[in-house]
Design an enzyme around this catalytic site. Structure first.
Site, short mmCIF file in Angstrom:
data_model
loop_
_atom_site.label_atom_id
_atom_site.label_comp_id
_atom_site.label_asym_id
_atom_site.label_seq_id
_atom_site.Cartn_x
_atom_site.Cartn_y
_atom_site.Cartn_z
N ARG A 1 -21.39 -73.16 -20.01
CA ARG A 1 -22.04 -72.15 -19.16
C ARG A 1 -23.22 -71.50 -19.87
O ARG A 1 -24.12 -70.98 -19.24
CB ARG A 1 -21.04 -71.04 -18.79
CG ARG A 1 -19.88 -71.49 -17.93
CD ARG A 1 -19.15 -70.27 -17.38
NE ARG A 1 -17.82 -70.57 -16.87
CZ ARG A 1 -17.56 -70.97 -15.64
NH1 ARG A 1 -18.55 -71.16 -14.79
NH2 ARG A 1 -16.33 -71.21 -15.25
N PHE B 1 -22.73 -84.26 -11.04
CA PHE B 1 -22.07 -83.11 -11.63
C PHE B 1 -22.97 -82.52 -12.70
O PHE B 1 -23.36 -83.21 -13.64
CB PHE B 1 -20.70 -83.47 -12.20
CG PHE B 1 -19.89 -82.25 -12.53
CD1 PHE B 1 -19.23 -81.56 -11.52
CD2 PHE B 1 -19.80 -81.79 -13.83
CE1 PHE B 1 -18.51 -80.41 -11.81
CE2 PHE B 1 -19.08 -80.64 -14.12
CZ PHE B 1 -18.43 -79.95 -13.12
N VAL B 2 -23.33 -81.27 -12.52
CA VAL B 2 -24.27 -80.62 -13.45
C VAL B 2 -23.60 -79.47 -14.19
O VAL B 2 -22.64 -78.87 -13.70
CB VAL B 2 -25.53 -80.12 -12.70
CG1 VAL B 2 -26.36 -81.29 -12.19
CG2 VAL B 2 -25.17 -79.19 -11.54
N LYS C 1 -17.17 -67.60 -11.48
CA LYS C 1 -17.95 -67.25 -12.65
C LYS C 1 -19.35 -67.82 -12.59
O LYS C 1 -20.27 -67.34 -13.25
CB LYS C 1 -17.26 -67.78 -13.92
CG LYS C 1 -15.94 -67.15 -14.23
CD LYS C 1 -15.37 -67.81 -15.51
CE LYS C 1 -13.94 -67.42 -15.75
NZ LYS C 1 -13.38 -68.18 -16.90
N GLY C 2 -19.53 -68.91 -11.87
CA GLY C 2 -20.74 -69.73 -11.97
C GLY C 2 -22.06 -69.00 -11.80
O GLY C 2 -23.06 -69.38 -12.40
N ASP D 1 -20.09 -74.76 -15.30
CA ASP D 1 -19.21 -75.24 -16.36
C ASP D 1 -18.64 -76.62 -16.08
O ASP D 1 -18.63 -77.11 -14.95
CB ASP D 1 -18.03 -74.29 -16.53
CG ASP D 1 -17.04 -74.41 -15.36
OD1 ASP D 1 -17.48 -74.28 -14.20
OD2 ASP D 1 -15.85 -74.66 -15.60
N GLU E 1 -24.73 -67.42 -4.97
CA GLU E 1 -23.90 -68.54 -5.45
C GLU E 1 -24.68 -69.35 -6.48
O GLU E 1 -25.91 -69.44 -6.41
CB GLU E 1 -23.60 -69.48 -4.27
CG GLU E 1 -22.50 -69.01 -3.35
CD GLU E 1 -21.12 -69.47 -3.82
OE1 GLU E 1 -20.96 -69.85 -5.00
OE2 GLU E 1 -20.21 -69.46 -2.99
N ASP E 2 -23.97 -69.99 -7.37
CA ASP E 2 -24.60 -70.92 -8.31
C ASP E 2 -24.97 -72.22 -7.59
O ASP E 2 -26.08 -72.72 -7.71
CB ASP E 2 -23.68 -71.22 -9.51
CG ASP E 2 -22.27 -71.66 -9.10
OD1 ASP E 2 -21.92 -71.63 -7.90
OD2 ASP E 2 -21.50 -72.03 -10.01
N LYS F 1 -25.90 -79.16 -3.07
CA LYS F 1 -25.60 -80.60 -3.05
C LYS F 1 -25.26 -80.96 -1.61
O LYS F 1 -24.09 -81.07 -1.25
CB LYS F 1 -24.36 -80.88 -3.90
CG LYS F 1 -24.58 -81.09 -5.37
CD LYS F 1 -23.30 -81.68 -5.97
CE LYS F 1 -22.96 -81.04 -7.28
NZ LYS F 1 -21.67 -81.51 -7.83
N ASP G 1 -21.50 -76.81 -2.82
CA ASP G 1 -21.08 -78.20 -2.96
C ASP G 1 -20.39 -78.60 -1.65
O ASP G 1 -21.05 -78.92 -0.67
CB ASP G 1 -20.17 -78.26 -4.20
CG ASP G 1 -19.69 -79.65 -4.56
OD1 ASP G 1 -20.31 -80.63 -4.14
OD2 ASP G 1 -18.68 -79.76 -5.28
P1 IMP Z 1 -17.72 -75.72 -3.18
O1 IMP Z 1 -17.22 -77.14 -3.26
O2 IMP Z 1 -18.98 -75.61 -2.37
O3 IMP Z 1 -16.64 -74.81 -2.73
O4 IMP Z 1 -18.13 -75.31 -4.65
C1 IMP Z 1 -17.26 -74.58 -5.43
C2 IMP Z 1 -17.75 -74.30 -6.81
O5 IMP Z 1 -17.62 -75.47 -7.56
C3 IMP Z 1 -19.20 -73.89 -7.01
O6 IMP Z 1 -19.44 -72.52 -6.77
C4 IMP Z 1 -19.34 -74.21 -8.48
O7 IMP Z 1 -18.88 -73.13 -9.27
C5 IMP Z 1 -18.47 -75.42 -8.64
N1 IMP Z 1 -19.29 -76.63 -8.68
C6 IMP Z 1 -19.70 -77.41 -7.66
N2 IMP Z 1 -20.47 -78.42 -8.09
C7 IMP Z 1 -20.55 -78.25 -9.43
C8 IMP Z 1 -21.23 -78.97 -10.48
O8 IMP Z 1 -21.93 -79.97 -10.26
N3 IMP Z 1 -21.06 -78.48 -11.73
C9 IMP Z 1 -20.31 -77.40 -12.02
N4 IMP Z 1 -19.67 -76.68 -11.09
C10 IMP Z 1 -19.80 -77.12 -9.81
MG MG Z 2 -19.38 -70.90 -7.98
#
Ligand code: IMP
Ligand code: MG
Length: 177
Positions: A165, A152-153, A41-42, A159, A99-100, A131, A103
């Site tokens: 959101r 964490f943002v 959803k991000g 969210d 992507e939002d 990040k 991470d």
């Molecule tokens: P990944 O760890 O790169 O797979 O990130 C997965 C998802 O975690 C991202 O697309 C975001 O939706 C969520 N996410 C990662 N870091 C944050 C954060 O700081 N705040 C909120 N959602 C996050």
């Molecule tokens: Mg995401």
């Protein structure tokens, strides 16, 4: 909203980043059309702003829904595909994956794999946030908005347990990681 959250990236800074990203994408795709694939959803707010800022013709928008976080602020490490792409949606197309935030890189890697299975003409990644210190799986971000620290943002689509959101700015917990 609880006042322990402080503005980390203002809506003006977000708008500036979106404008810069749209210009870079337009520069690269001049004269071509793109399929935009947003990871829900991000990314839903970011992609809406980005495609309206872009001049590049958007052949279609597709939405992929992945989940990895659960209720906490640390990724579970498991990426679930909740909504996959329609069959053939990106075959032979130039694709921009949106992507939002990247991470650990796990979600993006799963999204890329789903795209590649359909044999697109090309795939590039655009992420509003990065990040880098949290990366577990290497990911190349072709168009990056803003690189952030390991915090964490929330807000602007991001969210915390499904909340926040809707906030127009991006917030961080004061003193928190
Ligand atoms: P990944 O760890 O790169 O797979 O990130 C997965 C998802 O975690 C991202 O697309 C975001 O939706 C969520 N996410 C990662 N870091 C944050 C954060 O700081 N705040 C909120 N959602 C996050
Ligand atoms: Mg995401």
């Amino acid at each position: 909203m609880d006042d322990k959250w402080v503005v980390y990236i203002s809506k003006a800074e977000i708008a500036q980043a979106v404008e810069t990203l749209a210009a870079a994408i337009d520069h690269e795709y001049a004269g071509r059309s793109l399929v935009v694939v947003a990871v829900l959803k991000g990314a839903f707010i970011f992609v809406a702003d980005l495609i309206r800022q872009m001049q590049t013709s958007v052949a279609r928008v597709e939405l992929l829904r992945l989940a990895s976080y659960g209720a906490g602020t640390t990724s579970s490490g498991q990426v679930e595909v909740l909504v996959d792409l329609p069959p053939g949606a990106v075959t032979d197309q130039h694709v921009l994956l949106v992507e939002d935030i990247v991470d650990t890189g796990r979600s993006t890697t799963v999204a890329m794999k789903l795209l590649q299975e359909q044999h697109p003409a090309s795939v590039k990644l655009c992420s509003l946030l990065d990040k880098p210190s949290r990366r577990v799986v290497p990911v190349v971000i072709d168009y990056l908005g803003i690189s952030i620290e390991d915090k964490f943002v929330i807000g602007y689509g991001l969210d915390w347990d499904e909340r926040y959101r809707d906030l127009p700015d991006i917030y961080v917990v004061e003193g928190g990681d």
